[in-house]
Design a protein around this motif. Structure first.
Motif, PDB file in Angstrom:
ATOM      1  N   LEU A 117       0.914  -1.162  -0.106  1.00 40.86           N
ATOM      2  CA  LEU A 117      -0.034   0.019   0.031  1.00 40.86           C
ATOM      3  C   LEU A 117       0.485   1.362   0.086  1.00 40.86           C
ATOM      4  N   VAL A 118       1.720   1.105   0.888  1.00 45.46           N
ATOM      5  CA  VAL A 118       2.497   2.453   1.037  1.00 45.46           C
ATOM      6  C   VAL A 118       3.795   2.697  -0.163  1.00 45.46           C
ATOM      7  N   ASP A 119       4.272   1.478  -0.318  1.00 54.92           N
ATOM      8  CA  ASP A 119       5.571   1.869  -1.113  1.00 54.92           C
ATOM      9  C   ASP A 119       5.228   1.470  -2.721  1.00 54.92           C
ATOM     10  N   VAL A 120       4.231   0.599  -3.011  1.00 47.45           N
ATOM     11  CA  VAL A 120       4.021   0.474  -4.528  1.00 47.45           C
ATOM     12  C   VAL A 120       2.696   1.362  -4.863  1.00 47.45           C
ATOM     13  N   LEU A 121       1.715   1.244  -4.247  1.00 44.27           N
ATOM     14  CA  LEU A 121       0.586   2.238  -4.590  1.00 44.27           C
ATOM     15  C   LEU A 121       0.589   3.630  -3.988  1.00 44.27           C
ATOM     16  N   GLY A 122       1.480   3.761  -3.117  1.00 45.86           N
ATOM     17  CA  GLY A 122       1.866   5.515  -2.703  1.00 45.86           C
ATOM     18  C   GLY A 122       0.826   5.968  -1.794  1.00 45.86           C
ATOM     19  N   VAL A 123       0.020   5.238  -1.117  1.00 48.67           N
ATOM     20  CA  VAL A 123      -1.048   5.615  -0.310  1.00 48.67           C
ATOM     21  C   VAL A 123      -0.950   5.452   0.952  1.00 48.67           C
ATOM     22  N   THR A 124      -1.310   6.371   2.024  1.00 48.68           N
ATOM     23  CA  THR A 124      -1.543   5.859   3.458  1.00 48.68           C
ATOM     24  C   THR A 124      -2.876   5.966   3.887  1.00 48.68           C
ATOM     25  N   ASP A 125      -3.712   6.963   3.460  1.00 51.42           N
ATOM     26  CA  ASP A 125      -4.950   7.091   3.541  1.00 51.42           C
ATOM     27  C   ASP A 125      -5.894   6.216   2.378  1.00 51.42           C
ATOM     28  N   VAL A 126      -6.555   5.151   2.939  1.00 49.03           N
ATOM     29  CA  VAL A 126      -7.099   4.391   2.173  1.00 49.03           C
ATOM     30  C   VAL A 126      -8.813   4.375   2.156  1.00 49.03           C
ATOM     31  N   GLY A 127      -9.198   5.455   2.829  1.00 47.09           N
ATOM     32  CA  GLY A 127     -10.508   5.555   2.940  1.00 47.09           C
ATOM     33  C   GLY A 127     -11.326   4.895   3.873  1.00 47.09           C
ATOM     34  N   ALA A 128     -10.542   4.583   5.031  1.00 48.05           N
ATOM     35  CA  ALA A 128     -11.053   3.362   5.880  1.00 48.05           C
ATOM     36  C   ALA A 128     -11.700   4.270   7.160  1.00 48.05           C
ATOM     37  N   TYR A 129     -12.619   3.547   7.855  1.00 44.90           N
ATOM     38  CA  TYR A 129     -13.520   4.180   8.925  1.00 44.90           C
ATOM     39  C   TYR A 129     -13.689   3.133   9.724  1.00 44.90           C
ATOM     40  N   TYR A 130     -13.010   3.517  11.047  1.00 48.62           N
ATOM     41  CA  TYR A 130     -13.289   2.171  11.933  1.00 48.62           C
ATOM     42  C   TYR A 130     -13.265   2.967  13.372  1.00 48.62           C
ATOM     43  N   LEU A 145      12.469  -8.737   9.959  1.00 47.64           N
ATOM     44  CA  LEU A 145      12.891  -9.487   8.728  1.00 47.64           C
ATOM     45  C   LEU A 145      12.752  -8.677   7.450  1.00 47.64           C
ATOM     46  N   LEU A 146      11.423  -7.859   7.682  1.00 50.57           N
ATOM     47  CA  LEU A 146      10.985  -7.281   6.265  1.00 50.57           C
ATOM     48  C   LEU A 146      11.358  -5.484   6.521  1.00 50.57           C
ATOM     49  N   GLY A 147      11.494  -5.034   7.765  1.00 54.68           N
ATOM     50  CA  GLY A 147      11.850  -3.581   8.088  1.00 54.68           C
ATOM     51  C   GLY A 147      10.567  -2.908   7.455  1.00 54.68           C
ATOM     52  N   VAL A 148       9.317  -3.245   8.011  1.00 54.19           N
ATOM     53  CA  VAL A 148       8.083  -2.261   7.213  1.00 54.19           C
ATOM     54  C   VAL A 148       8.134  -1.281   8.369  1.00 54.19           C
ATOM     55  N   ALA A 149       8.693  -1.033   9.400  1.00 47.91           N
ATOM     56  CA  ALA A 149       8.790   0.024  10.376  1.00 47.91           C
ATOM     57  C   ALA A 149       7.455   0.610  10.655  1.00 47.91           C
ATOM     58  N   ASP A 150       7.101   1.832  10.222  1.00 47.36           N
ATOM     59  CA  ASP A 150       5.870   2.400  10.957  1.00 47.36           C
ATOM     60  C   ASP A 150       4.805   2.352   9.784  1.00 47.36           C
ATOM     61  N   ARG A 151       5.043   1.758   8.623  1.00 48.84           N
ATOM     62  CA  ARG A 151       3.840   1.829   7.746  1.00 48.84           C
ATOM     63  C   ARG A 151       2.648   1.382   8.070  1.00 48.84           C
ATOM     64  N   PRO A 152       2.536   0.422   8.803  1.00 49.60           N
ATOM     65  CA  PRO A 152       1.159   0.044   9.292  1.00 49.60           C
ATOM     66  C   PRO A 152       0.450   1.196  10.333  1.00 49.60           C
ATOM     67  N   LEU A 153       1.508   1.842  11.030  1.00 46.19           N
ATOM     68  CA  LEU A 153       0.978   2.729  11.853  1.00 46.19           C
ATOM     69  C   LEU A 153       0.572   4.028  10.947  1.00 46.19           C
ATOM     70  N   GLN A 154       1.330   4.261   9.941  1.00 48.17           N
ATOM     71  CA  GLN A 154       0.803   5.538   8.917  1.00 48.17           C
ATOM     72  C   GLN A 154      -0.497   5.059   8.438  1.00 48.17           C
ATOM     73  N   LEU A 155      -0.802   3.944   8.073  1.00 47.15           N
ATOM     74  CA  LEU A 155      -2.030   3.543   7.389  1.00 47.15           C
ATOM     75  C   LEU A 155      -3.104   3.655   8.508  1.00 47.15           C
ATOM     76  N   LEU A 156      -2.949   3.155   9.628  1.00 43.52           N
ATOM     77  CA  LEU A 156      -3.905   3.502  10.838  1.00 43.52           C
ATOM     78  C   LEU A 156      -4.123   4.565  11.267  1.00 43.52           C
ATOM     79  N   ARG A 157      -3.088   5.405  11.059  1.00 46.00           N
ATOM     80  CA  ARG A 157      -3.014   7.045  11.640  1.00 46.00           C
ATOM     81  C   ARG A 157      -4.316   7.718  10.855  1.00 46.00           C
ATOM     82  N   ALA A 158      -4.334   7.295   9.277  1.00 48.71           N
ATOM     83  CA  ALA A 158      -5.170   7.816   8.222  1.00 48.71           C
ATOM     84  C   ALA A 158      -6.519   7.470   8.456  1.00 48.71           C
TER      85      ALA A 158
END
Length: 271
Positions: A117-130, A145-158
């Motif tokens: 989502l973050v690296d290939v599609l270039g999005v952090t706001d996926v239009g989610a509501y929760y 192992l993958l080094g995803v770092a804070d990518r999941p949190l970037q997505l969740l913050r949006a």
């Protein structure tokens, strides 16, 4: 872009709603998603427990199944890590350079969901509501192992409506580790008890992560203590929208059942 979903055997067998949420999310973002029917286990369990020769047929099958697609997306940092860091190594050690080269080609186009989502599609706001209070556990393989770092949190913050609660000692392992939990049940249970205590300290309704295996382990502990805190995969949160809200995390939903359960979970109460 045409991508293939690698569902992983745990999602396919126990948490199909995670695979469905991943497909819903990607299609909402304009991605054409296929599900190659020939897929099976990535073989990580065999490799990690010292039986790499038994993983070779699985690696061969994985290469055949995903060779022709543009990209492979998996809702699992653990299985993505195996594909990226173990498949070619195992094939080369077995004297199969042609298989190793093919496995490297597949690995280069395989992404854990938040990476894609973050690296290939270039999005952090996926239009989610929760609209829930959520804490996030960064799983070991996705983090280390993958080094995803804070990518999941970037997505969740949006995500609209969400209230994120920082998890104390978030980078500590939950104690699952595949067969580690089976071979070292006491240590695994102690590690899970610490993780559960930290989740409870956040006063979150939901504990989320990018791997169903860790959520199964943590959810087992939370359920058996009757905490009322549920576990929900990252994909299910990101797939939820205001017009089509996910029931994931609601009491009684399949994601909130506390999981099929870790065999060690019941021991948490005794610690």
């Amino acid at each position: 872009m045409r991508v293939a979903l690698f569902a992983t055997c745990l999602v396919d067998g126990l948490y199909p709603q995670v695979g469905i949420a991943t497909v819903r999310l990607l299609r909402r973002l304009g991605v054409h998603v296929d599900f190659p029917p020939g897929q099976s286990c990535c073989g990580q369990m065999h490799i990690n427990t010292g039986y790499p020769s038994l993983a070779l047929p699985l690696i061969e099958k994985h290469v055949r199944t995903f060779a022709a697609v543009d990209a492979v997306v998996a809702p699992s940092g653990s299985c993505t890590g195996s594909i990226r860091h173990q498949h070619a190594e195992v094939a080369r050690a077995a004297g199969r350079p042609e298989l190793a080269d093919a496995a490297e080609a597949i690995a280069a186009k395989t992404y854990e969901l938040s990476e894609f989502l973050v690296d290939v599609l270039g999005v952090t706001d996926v239009g989610a509501y929760y609209p829930h209070r959520v804490t996030y556990h960064p799983t070991c393989h996705s983090l280390r192992l993958l080094g995803v770092a804070d990518r999941p949190l970037q997505l969740l913050r949006a995500v609209q409506g969400i209230e994120l609660a920082e998890l104390p000692h978030a980078e500590s392992c939950c104690g699952f580790g595949g067969t580690f939990a089976l071979k070292n049940p006491d240590v695994s249970t102690a590690m899970m008890a610490d993780k559960v205590a930290n989740v409870l300290a956040t006063e979150a309704e939901i504990c989320s992560a990018g791997d169903s295996s860790c959520l199964m382990h943590i959810g087992g502990g939370l359920s058996r203590l009757r905490t009322g805190v549920r576990t929900v995969h990252l994909a299910e949160i990101l797939a939820s929208t205001a017009s089509s809200p996910s029931s994931a995390g609601s009491p009684g939903s399949s994601s909130s059942s506390g999981s099929p359960g870790s065999s060690n979970a019941s021991a948490v109460r005794t610690r």
